[in-house]
Write a protein that holds these residues in place. Structure first.
Motif, PDB file in Angstrom:
ATOM      1  N   ALA A  85       0.537   3.281   4.546  1.00  0.00           N
ATOM      2  CA  ALA A  85       0.967   3.485   5.299  1.00  0.00           C
ATOM      3  C   ALA A  85       0.204   3.800   7.042  1.00  0.00           C
ATOM      4  O   ALA A  85       1.151   4.833   7.066  1.00  0.00           O
ATOM      5  CB  ALA A  85       1.828   2.443   5.965  1.00  0.00           C
TER       6      ALA A  85
ATOM      7  N   ARG B 140       3.990  -3.813   8.093  1.00  0.00           N
ATOM      8  CA  ARG B 140       3.807  -4.834   7.476  1.00  0.00           C
ATOM      9  C   ARG B 140       4.708  -3.965   5.928  1.00  0.00           C
ATOM     10  O   ARG B 140       5.569  -5.048   5.589  1.00  0.00           O
ATOM     11  CB  ARG B 140       2.778  -5.311   7.237  1.00  0.00           C
ATOM     12  CG  ARG B 140       2.169  -5.723   8.267  1.00  0.00           C
ATOM     13  CD  ARG B 140       0.744  -6.928   7.844  1.00  0.00           C
ATOM     14  NE  ARG B 140      -0.502  -5.831   6.929  1.00  0.00           N
ATOM     15  CZ  ARG B 140      -1.010  -4.850   8.069  1.00  0.00           C
ATOM     16  NH1 ARG B 140      -0.987  -5.268   9.698  1.00  0.00           N
ATOM     17  NH2 ARG B 140      -1.957  -3.983   8.118  1.00  0.00           N
ATOM     18  N   LYS B 141       4.678  -2.956   5.460  1.00  0.00           N
ATOM     19  CA  LYS B 141       5.008  -2.174   4.371  1.00  0.00           C
ATOM     20  C   LYS B 141       6.809  -1.882   4.878  1.00  0.00           C
ATOM     21  O   LYS B 141       7.402  -2.503   3.501  1.00  0.00           O
ATOM     22  CB  LYS B 141       4.557  -1.176   4.405  1.00  0.00           C
ATOM     23  CG  LYS B 141       5.263  -0.400   2.983  1.00  0.00           C
ATOM     24  CD  LYS B 141       4.632   1.210   3.416  1.00  0.00           C
ATOM     25  CE  LYS B 141       5.348   1.421   1.480  1.00  0.00           C
ATOM     26  NZ  LYS B 141       4.458   3.048   1.625  1.00  0.00           N
TER      27      LYS B 141
ATOM     28  N   GLU C 275       0.437  -0.900  -0.176  1.00  0.00           N
ATOM     29  CA  GLU C 275      -0.327  -0.190  -0.293  1.00  0.00           C
ATOM     30  C   GLU C 275       0.793   1.170   0.049  1.00  0.00           C
ATOM     31  O   GLU C 275       1.843   1.187   0.642  1.00  0.00           O
ATOM     32  CB  GLU C 275      -1.227  -0.091   1.437  1.00  0.00           C
ATOM     33  CG  GLU C 275       0.044   0.030   2.245  1.00  0.00           C
ATOM     34  CD  GLU C 275      -0.991  -0.142   3.500  1.00  0.00           C
ATOM     35  OE1 GLU C 275      -2.307   0.463   3.744  1.00  0.00           O
ATOM     36  OE2 GLU C 275      -0.903  -1.524   4.603  1.00  0.00           O
TER      37      GLU C 275
ATOM     38  N   SER D 164       0.567  -2.079   9.697  1.00  0.00           N
ATOM     39  CA  SER D 164       0.550  -1.519   8.399  1.00  0.00           C
ATOM     40  C   SER D 164       1.868  -0.593   8.195  1.00  0.00           C
ATOM     41  O   SER D 164       2.012  -0.924   7.082  1.00  0.00           O
ATOM     42  CB  SER D 164      -0.925  -0.726   7.920  1.00  0.00           C
ATOM     43  OG  SER D 164      -0.891   0.095   8.623  1.00  0.00           O
ATOM     44  N   GLN D 165       2.501  -0.006   8.128  1.00  0.00           N
ATOM     45  CA  GLN D 165       3.346   0.492   8.138  1.00  0.00           C
ATOM     46  C   GLN D 165       4.718  -0.303   8.495  1.00  0.00           C
ATOM     47  O   GLN D 165       6.419  -0.488   8.170  1.00  0.00           O
ATOM     48  CB  GLN D 165       4.118   1.783   9.398  1.00  0.00           C
ATOM     49  CG  GLN D 165       3.094   3.296   9.556  1.00  0.00           C
ATOM     50  CD  GLN D 165       3.307   3.783   9.502  1.00  0.00           C
ATOM     51  OE1 GLN D 165       4.008   3.973  10.869  1.00  0.00           O
ATOM     52  NE2 GLN D 165       3.072   5.347   9.890  1.00  0.00           N
TER      53      GLN D 165
END
Length: 203
Positions: free
Chosen positions: A95, A103-104, A92, A100-101
């Protein structure tokens, strides 16, 4: 963590090593003493890397002002990696939450490791270290990227800093001092071949 945040464009905060309550049992954390952070060659390395990133990302109107604050969440690394390799990553674009950050960042670092053809045990950074804004890990990562994708970039040579590693043990905090090597010692790159031959045949 606040105690680990050093803004490169401002005077470093007067911070001490982590206190016992901040470390869980068995946890280790690296701490850069003020003398290391203020070392001219250490500061020069950060400046050169920031200028390199900003030059690369100029077409995308992205400006890095602090290596700790701007690199940790994977956004800048994502754009930099795509600019250097032309490889589009399926992550994405924005994030916004910490999970999510992270994971990125994990996806981007995996792609970087594949491009560098580096084994995990050889790496001097981890997802956790970068995400926690570890300046040394961030610098090791950026130096590796620069050396691989822009070998003609003139990084300051033989940059090394004193590092204090704090560890929480059953008997309390234990500290250990070591030296962290960030760039290679001087090479022939620093001296043109003509000069080398001139020296050889001076006799």
């Amino acid at each position: 963590m606040e105690s680990e945040s050093y803004n490169l464009l401002q005077l470093p905060k007067v911070t001490g090593p982590p206190v016992e309550e901040e470390l869980s049992q068995g946890e280790k954390r690296k701490y850069l003493p003020p003398t290391s952070r203020q070392d001219p060659k250490f500061e020069e390395l950060q400046k050169v890397l920031m200028e390199w990133i900003n030059t690369k990302l100029l077409p995308e109107h992205i400006v890095v002002r602090s290596l700790e604050e701007d690199i940790f969440d994977g956004l800048i690394l994502h754009h930099l990696f795509q600019m250097l390799t032309g490889v589009k990553l399926e992550v994405e674009e924005m994030a916004l939450t910490a999970p999510s950050q992270r994971r990125k960042l994990e996806v981007v670092l995996e792609a970087i490791s594949r491009s560098l053809q580096a084994e995990e045990r050889q790496l001097k950074w981890t997802v956790e270290a970068i995400f926690s804004k570890d300046l040394l890990a961030t610098l090791h990562l950026l130096v590796a990227l620069a050396k691989h994708f822009q070998p003609d970039l003139r990084l300051p040579t033989n940059v090394q800093v004193d590092v204090i590693t704090m560890e929480s043990t059953k008997s309390g905090l234990k500290s250990e001092k070591s030296v962290e090597q960030l760039t290679d010692c001087s090479t022939d790159q620093d001296q043109p071949a003509k000069d080398v031959f001139d020296e050889l045949f001076k006799l």
